[in-house]
Design a protein around this motif. Structure first.
Motif, PDB file in Angstrom:
ATOM      1  N   UNK A 248     -12.989  23.902  50.353  1.00 57.18           N
ATOM      2  CA  UNK A 248     -13.378  24.902  49.364  1.00 57.18           C
ATOM      3  C   UNK A 248     -12.278  25.938  49.136  1.00 57.18           C
ATOM      4  N   UNK A 249     -11.464  26.186  50.143  1.00 55.18           N
ATOM      5  CA  UNK A 249     -10.402  27.166  50.018  1.00 55.18           C
ATOM      6  C   UNK A 249      -9.061  26.526  49.660  1.00 55.18           C
ATOM      7  N   UNK A 250      -9.113  25.254  49.258  1.00 53.27           N
ATOM      8  CA  UNK A 250      -7.922  24.515  48.822  1.00 53.27           C
ATOM      9  C   UNK A 250      -6.839  24.481  49.897  1.00 53.27           C
ATOM     10  N   UNK A 251      -7.271  24.336  51.139  1.00 57.58           N
ATOM     11  CA  UNK A 251      -6.322  24.290  52.252  1.00 57.58           C
ATOM     12  C   UNK A 251      -5.892  22.867  52.575  1.00 57.58           C
TER      13      UNK A 251
ATOM     14  N   UNK B 275      -3.142  28.270  57.450  1.00 57.90           N
ATOM     15  CA  UNK B 275      -4.532  28.708  57.351  1.00 57.90           C
ATOM     16  C   UNK B 275      -4.683  30.127  57.902  1.00 57.90           C
ATOM     17  N   UNK B 276      -5.490  30.917  57.226  1.00 59.19           N
ATOM     18  CA  UNK B 276      -5.850  32.232  57.733  1.00 59.19           C
ATOM     19  C   UNK B 276      -6.686  32.028  58.998  1.00 59.19           C
ATOM     20  N   UNK B 277      -6.278  32.594  60.095  1.00 57.43           N
ATOM     21  CA  UNK B 277      -6.964  32.376  61.370  1.00 57.43           C
ATOM     22  C   UNK B 277      -8.422  32.836  61.349  1.00 57.43           C
ATOM     23  N   UNK B 278      -8.770  33.704  60.402  1.00 55.43           N
ATOM     24  CA  UNK B 278     -10.163  34.159  60.342  1.00 55.43           C
ATOM     25  C   UNK B 278     -11.107  33.006  59.982  1.00 55.43           C
ATOM     26  N   UNK B 279     -10.615  32.000  59.247  1.00 50.72           N
ATOM     27  CA  UNK B 279     -11.451  30.835  58.940  1.00 50.72           C
ATOM     28  C   UNK B 279     -11.775  30.085  60.224  1.00 50.72           C
ATOM     29  N   UNK B 280     -10.768  29.869  61.062  1.00 52.91           N
ATOM     30  CA  UNK B 280     -11.010  29.181  62.336  1.00 52.91           C
ATOM     31  C   UNK B 280     -11.910  30.008  63.240  1.00 52.91           C
ATOM     32  N   UNK B 281     -11.697  31.308  63.261  1.00 51.92           N
ATOM     33  CA  UNK B 281     -12.497  32.192  64.109  1.00 51.92           C
ATOM     34  C   UNK B 281     -13.957  32.227  63.669  1.00 51.92           C
TER      35      UNK B 281
ATOM     36  N   UNK C 270     -17.652  19.834  60.934  1.00 51.01           N
ATOM     37  CA  UNK C 270     -17.753  19.395  59.548  1.00 51.01           C
ATOM     38  C   UNK C 270     -17.824  20.601  58.613  1.00 51.01           C
ATOM     39  N   UNK C 271     -18.522  21.650  59.012  1.00 50.27           N
ATOM     40  CA  UNK C 271     -18.590  22.871  58.199  1.00 50.27           C
ATOM     41  C   UNK C 271     -17.193  23.476  58.029  1.00 50.27           C
ATOM     42  N   UNK C 272     -16.380  23.422  59.079  1.00 53.44           N
ATOM     43  CA  UNK C 272     -15.001  23.907  58.985  1.00 53.44           C
ATOM     44  C   UNK C 272     -14.226  23.084  57.955  1.00 53.44           C
ATOM     45  N   UNK C 273     -14.346  21.757  57.997  1.00 54.53           N
ATOM     46  CA  UNK C 273     -13.665  20.919  57.014  1.00 54.53           C
ATOM     47  C   UNK C 273     -14.122  21.247  55.599  1.00 54.53           C
ATOM     48  N   UNK C 274     -15.423  21.462  55.438  1.00 56.57           N
ATOM     49  CA  UNK C 274     -15.965  21.827  54.126  1.00 56.57           C
ATOM     50  C   UNK C 274     -15.325  23.126  53.622  1.00 56.57           C
ATOM     51  N   UNK C 275     -15.213  24.111  54.494  1.00 60.37           N
ATOM     52  CA  UNK C 275     -14.619  25.389  54.083  1.00 60.37           C
ATOM     53  C   UNK C 275     -13.142  25.232  53.769  1.00 60.37           C
TER      54      UNK C 275
END
Length: 140
Positions: free
Chosen positions: A132-135, A99-105, A124-129
């Motif tokens: 959405x980013x196919x991670x 994962x790109x760390x910017x998503x977690x940040x 939950x918003x993190x899981x949604x993203x």
């Protein structure tokens, strides 16, 4: 009645084999119980959303709380839902090492998974993203 439960826990054994065993067991057990969901693991921490009938989800969460492979199990969010968000997943897996760390940040103070430091809504918003980013890998 469908419900969604979001919880965090810490892995007692963080070896790849132990984590894979938890995923394998989930994928074998969940379809028969009508459970769907996604599991995010990183830095020794699990973040998991599970969906299904109220009794099945409650039973599974009770099992997780008693499971010696988990510690510090904490309920982050619980709600009744009209439809599943993870209906196509017996148990999807997020590989945080890719994962790109910017998503977690975007969702926390540091670029690491720490659902204990944020609200259930943020987790939950993190899981949604991540979806959405196919991670997420390991679709049913």
């Amino acid at each position: 009645m469908l419900v969604r439960l979001l919880y965090a826990s810490r892995a007692v054994d963080t070896s790849p084999a132990a984590i894979e065993a938890i995923l394998t067991q989930s994928r074998q057990h969940n379809p028969g119980s009508g459970i769907t969901g996604v599991l995010c693991y990183g830095g020794g921490i699990f973040l998991q959303a599970i969906e299904g009938g109220r009794a099945a989800v409650s039973d599974l969460y009770g099992h997780i709380q008693r499971d010696p492979r988990h510690k510090d199990v904490e309920l982050l969010h619980y709600e009744e839902i009209t439809e599943r968000r993870f209906g196509g997943w017996t148990m999807g897996q997020v590989n945080l090492s890719k994962i790109n760390h910017s998503i977690l940040l975007k969702y926390s103070e540091k670029p690491e998974l720490d659902p204990y430091a944020v609200s259930g809504k943020v987790s939950f918003a993190l899981l949604e993203e991540l979806m959405a980013t196919a991670s997420i890998i390991g679709r049913a």
